[in-house]
Design a protein around this motif. Sequence first.
Motif, PDB file in Angstrom:
ATOM      1  N   LYS A  77       0.691  -1.170  -0.127  1.00  0.00           N
ATOM      2  CA  LYS A  77      -0.177  -0.064  -0.021  1.00  0.00           C
ATOM      3  C   LYS A  77       0.818   1.432   0.012  1.00  0.00           C
ATOM      4  O   LYS A  77       0.527   2.221  -0.758  1.00  0.00           O
ATOM      5  N   ARG A  78       1.857   1.156   0.569  1.00  0.00           N
ATOM      6  CA  ARG A  78       2.907   2.293   0.764  1.00  0.00           C
ATOM      7  C   ARG A  78       3.467   2.646  -0.889  1.00  0.00           C
ATOM      8  O   ARG A  78       3.753   3.667  -1.108  1.00  0.00           O
ATOM      9  N   HIS A  79       3.690   1.533  -1.436  1.00  0.00           N
ATOM     10  CA  HIS A  79       4.225   1.638  -2.931  1.00  0.00           C
ATOM     11  C   HIS A  79       3.052   2.354  -3.889  1.00  0.00           C
ATOM     12  O   HIS A  79       3.188   3.079  -4.799  1.00  0.00           O
ATOM     13  N   ILE A  80       1.888   1.861  -3.410  1.00  0.00           N
ATOM     14  CA  ILE A  80       0.935   2.404  -3.995  1.00  0.00           C
ATOM     15  C   ILE A  80       0.794   4.078  -3.791  1.00  0.00           C
ATOM     16  O   ILE A  80       0.428   4.896  -4.630  1.00  0.00           O
ATOM     17  N   ASP A  81       1.116   4.566  -2.326  1.00  0.00           N
ATOM     18  CA  ASP A  81       1.279   5.893  -2.262  1.00  0.00           C
ATOM     19  C   ASP A  81       2.242   6.530  -3.021  1.00  0.00           C
ATOM     20  O   ASP A  81       1.980   7.560  -3.443  1.00  0.00           O
ATOM     21  N   VAL A  82       3.508   5.698  -3.353  1.00  0.00           N
ATOM     22  CA  VAL A  82       4.469   6.295  -4.217  1.00  0.00           C
ATOM     23  C   VAL A  82       3.817   6.671  -5.462  1.00  0.00           C
ATOM     24  O   VAL A  82       4.169   7.563  -6.115  1.00  0.00           O
ATOM     25  N   ALA A  83       3.112   5.639  -6.070  1.00  0.00           N
ATOM     26  CA  ALA A  83       2.470   5.686  -7.428  1.00  0.00           C
ATOM     27  C   ALA A  83       1.604   6.931  -7.390  1.00  0.00           C
ATOM     28  O   ALA A  83       1.673   7.742  -8.471  1.00  0.00           O
ATOM     29  N   ALA A  84       0.910   7.064  -6.446  1.00  0.00           N
ATOM     30  CA  ALA A  84       0.069   8.401  -6.212  1.00  0.00           C
ATOM     31  C   ALA A  84       0.962   9.491  -6.289  1.00  0.00           C
ATOM     32  O   ALA A  84       0.634  10.657  -7.129  1.00  0.00           O
ATOM     33  N   LYS A  85       1.829   9.863  -5.691  1.00  0.00           N
ATOM     34  CA  LYS A  85       2.949  10.943  -5.647  1.00  0.00           C
ATOM     35  C   LYS A  85       3.344  11.000  -7.036  1.00  0.00           C
ATOM     36  O   LYS A  85       3.809  12.301  -7.296  1.00  0.00           O
ATOM     37  N   LEU A  86       3.855   9.938  -7.677  1.00  0.00           N
ATOM     38  CA  LEU A  86       4.311  10.247  -8.869  1.00  0.00           C
ATOM     39  C   LEU A  86       3.294  10.612  -9.995  1.00  0.00           C
ATOM     40  O   LEU A  86       3.722  10.972 -11.162  1.00  0.00           O
ATOM     41  N   GLU A 128      -4.201 -24.104  -6.402  1.00  0.00           N
ATOM     42  CA  GLU A 128      -5.621 -24.126  -5.856  1.00  0.00           C
ATOM     43  C   GLU A 128      -5.666 -23.819  -4.449  1.00  0.00           C
ATOM     44  O   GLU A 128      -6.705 -23.123  -4.178  1.00  0.00           O
ATOM     45  N   GLU A 129      -5.065 -24.124  -3.848  1.00  0.00           N
ATOM     46  CA  GLU A 129      -4.793 -24.130  -2.106  1.00  0.00           C
ATOM     47  C   GLU A 129      -4.553 -22.397  -2.112  1.00  0.00           C
ATOM     48  O   GLU A 129      -5.124 -21.811  -0.934  1.00  0.00           O
ATOM     49  N   SER A 130      -3.711 -21.689  -2.662  1.00  0.00           N
ATOM     50  CA  SER A 130      -3.329 -20.505  -2.407  1.00  0.00           C
ATOM     51  C   SER A 130      -4.431 -19.524  -3.134  1.00  0.00           C
ATOM     52  O   SER A 130      -4.394 -18.255  -2.878  1.00  0.00           O
ATOM     53  N   PHE A 131      -5.032 -20.006  -4.038  1.00  0.00           N
ATOM     54  CA  PHE A 131      -5.769 -19.025  -4.872  1.00  0.00           C
ATOM     55  C   PHE A 131      -6.724 -18.162  -4.236  1.00  0.00           C
ATOM     56  O   PHE A 131      -6.795 -16.841  -4.584  1.00  0.00           O
ATOM     57  N   PRO A 132      -7.574 -18.692  -3.165  1.00  0.00           N
ATOM     58  CA  PRO A 132      -8.320 -17.680  -2.377  1.00  0.00           C
ATOM     59  C   PRO A 132      -7.536 -16.317  -1.735  1.00  0.00           C
ATOM     60  O   PRO A 132      -8.168 -15.373  -1.860  1.00  0.00           O
ATOM     61  N   VAL A 133      -6.139 -16.628  -1.448  1.00  0.00           N
ATOM     62  CA  VAL A 133      -5.468 -15.302  -0.797  1.00  0.00           C
ATOM     63  C   VAL A 133      -4.895 -14.693  -2.126  1.00  0.00           C
ATOM     64  O   VAL A 133      -4.886 -13.535  -1.598  1.00  0.00           O
ATOM     65  N   CYS A 134      -4.624 -15.248  -3.061  1.00  0.00           N
ATOM     66  CA  CYS A 134      -4.461 -14.403  -4.160  1.00  0.00           C
ATOM     67  C   CYS A 134      -5.297 -13.460  -4.524  1.00  0.00           C
ATOM     68  O   CYS A 134      -5.188 -12.059  -4.565  1.00  0.00           O
ATOM     69  N   VAL A 135      -6.880 -13.943  -4.641  1.00  0.00           N
ATOM     70  CA  VAL A 135      -7.966 -12.988  -5.014  1.00  0.00           C
ATOM     71  C   VAL A 135      -7.977 -12.033  -3.837  1.00  0.00           C
ATOM     72  O   VAL A 135      -8.254 -10.887  -4.165  1.00  0.00           O
ATOM     73  N   GLU A 136      -7.897 -12.520  -2.510  1.00  0.00           N
ATOM     74  CA  GLU A 136      -8.354 -11.765  -1.536  1.00  0.00           C
ATOM     75  C   GLU A 136      -7.159 -10.404  -1.306  1.00  0.00           C
ATOM     76  O   GLU A 136      -7.696  -9.260  -1.279  1.00  0.00           O
ATOM     77  N   THR A 137      -5.846 -10.751  -1.457  1.00  0.00           N
ATOM     78  CA  THR A 137      -4.934  -9.844  -1.396  1.00  0.00           C
ATOM     79  C   THR A 137      -4.862  -8.859  -2.433  1.00  0.00           C
ATOM     80  O   THR A 137      -4.896  -7.764  -2.435  1.00  0.00           O
ATOM     81  N   CYS A 138      -4.950  -9.592  -3.612  1.00  0.00           N
ATOM     82  CA  CYS A 138      -5.096  -8.312  -4.851  1.00  0.00           C
ATOM     83  C   CYS A 138      -6.041  -7.614  -4.798  1.00  0.00           C
ATOM     84  O   CYS A 138      -6.044  -6.315  -5.293  1.00  0.00           O
ATOM     85  N   ARG A 139      -7.526  -8.216  -4.368  1.00  0.00           N
ATOM     86  CA  ARG A 139      -8.667  -7.246  -4.306  1.00  0.00           C
ATOM     87  C   ARG A 139      -8.232  -6.324  -3.311  1.00  0.00           C
ATOM     88  O   ARG A 139      -8.873  -5.091  -3.401  1.00  0.00           O
ATOM     89  N   ALA A 140      -7.640  -6.648  -2.165  1.00  0.00           N
ATOM     90  CA  ALA A 140      -7.509  -5.571  -1.192  1.00  0.00           C
ATOM     91  C   ALA A 140      -6.641  -4.233  -1.523  1.00  0.00           C
ATOM     92  O   ALA A 140      -6.674  -3.136  -1.257  1.00  0.00           O
ATOM     93  N   LEU A 141      -5.520  -4.800  -2.261  1.00  0.00           N
ATOM     94  CA  LEU A 141      -4.706  -3.673  -2.703  1.00  0.00           C
ATOM     95  C   LEU A 141      -5.515  -2.659  -3.795  1.00  0.00           C
ATOM     96  O   LEU A 141      -5.192  -1.569  -3.973  1.00  0.00           O
ATOM     97  N   SER A 142      -6.177  -3.516  -4.630  1.00  0.00           N
ATOM     98  CA  SER A 142      -7.030  -2.881  -5.872  1.00  0.00           C
ATOM     99  C   SER A 142      -8.068  -1.850  -5.097  1.00  0.00           C
ATOM    100  O   SER A 142      -8.274  -0.534  -5.276  1.00  0.00           O
ATOM    101  N   GLU A 143      -8.562  -1.948  -4.015  1.00  0.00           N
ATOM    102  CA  GLU A 143      -9.752  -1.452  -3.415  1.00  0.00           C
ATOM    103  C   GLU A 143      -8.982  -0.015  -2.882  1.00  0.00           C
ATOM    104  O   GLU A 143      -9.188   1.223  -2.634  1.00  0.00           O
ATOM    105  N   TYR A 144      -7.748  -0.389  -2.211  1.00  0.00           N
ATOM    106  CA  TYR A 144      -6.933   0.703  -1.750  1.00  0.00           C
ATOM    107  C   TYR A 144      -6.441   1.626  -2.746  1.00  0.00           C
ATOM    108  O   TYR A 144      -6.562   2.851  -2.499  1.00  0.00           O
ATOM    109  N   ALA A 145      -6.214   1.276  -3.794  1.00  0.00           N
ATOM    110  CA  ALA A 145      -5.453   2.019  -5.037  1.00  0.00           C
ATOM    111  C   ALA A 145      -6.775   2.933  -5.540  1.00  0.00           C
ATOM    112  O   ALA A 145      -6.557   3.877  -6.239  1.00  0.00           O
TER     113      ALA A 145
END
Length: 307
Positions: free
Chosen positions: A97-106, A131-148
């Motif tokens: 999320k802090r790097h998303i902040d960097v992108a915003a500053k840029l 398959e086992e990790s896929f729900p975590v992939c989706v959850e974390t990617c969605r959280a970062l997208s929502e923040y951005a």
Amino acid sequence: MKIGLTSYSMNAYIEPGLLPVTDVMRFARENGAEHIELVPFGFTLHDDQTGTFNEALIEEIRGLSAELDLPLSNYAVLGDLLKPAQADREAEVERLKRHIDVAAKLGLKTMRHDVSSFRRPLESNTPAAFEESFPVCVETCRALSEYAEQYGITTLVENHGFFVNGADRLIRLMEAVKRDNFGMLLDTGNFACVDEDCTVAVKKCAPYAKMVHLKDFYIRPESRLTGVGGLFRCDAGCWFSTNSGLTMLRGSILAQGDLDVWTSLKLIRESGYDGYVSVEFEGMEDGKLGSTYGMDAARYILASLGD
């Protein structure tokens, strides 16, 4: 399409301190780049250890971008959202999320983050593990997208490394996260890392692309290169193994290697994509040479394909 350069192509100059990233921007513009992508290797825009932003360099980059009329196209960072412990995964989300902040500053509108470590052991790269990790992939990617979203930034995941790679895995992730400000950074060469036919994979993934990397590789059977290179060896001049272990890759100047760059560009254009395209060079030749010839080749191919 707008042909430009990723700063990673000049990593052999940046990391040892031979050129600051600002001089790389000047080099790119002097050689016809229509944009530049920032990959913070050899320079720091956010110090993850101290939690501080390099405000001076961020402002210098923004100012120089305007002065050179060289748009900043994307900011791309490493990441590992699949750490075993939940607390570590949560900390990684906050770091990114802090790097998303960097992108915003840029003033950027896109930022790429990885999902899995590039150096994840190949023996753990199985369909069952995905398959086992896929729900975590989706959850974390969605959280970062929502923040951005608050910044109007689209987060991107690239077909990068050996785990979250391959056309079907990437498409599945795109469709599962299913957010307007989430998409794919389509690398035309990285599918070879997981032994896929790159042109087939490009055709499948092009409709999801919101940023493109153009890359080329030399491809050889492992049996002919025994004892050369190894796993995760992407430094200049080194061969590295694909996921199967049967094939070795080494970066080349764009359109001088074994990948069908012409067909990949044609397929991307036919998909309707008309955005930023970064030439990514990671071969053993001089970075200035590889970057310049690569951009020249990309422009020539696009012009030859016609309207």
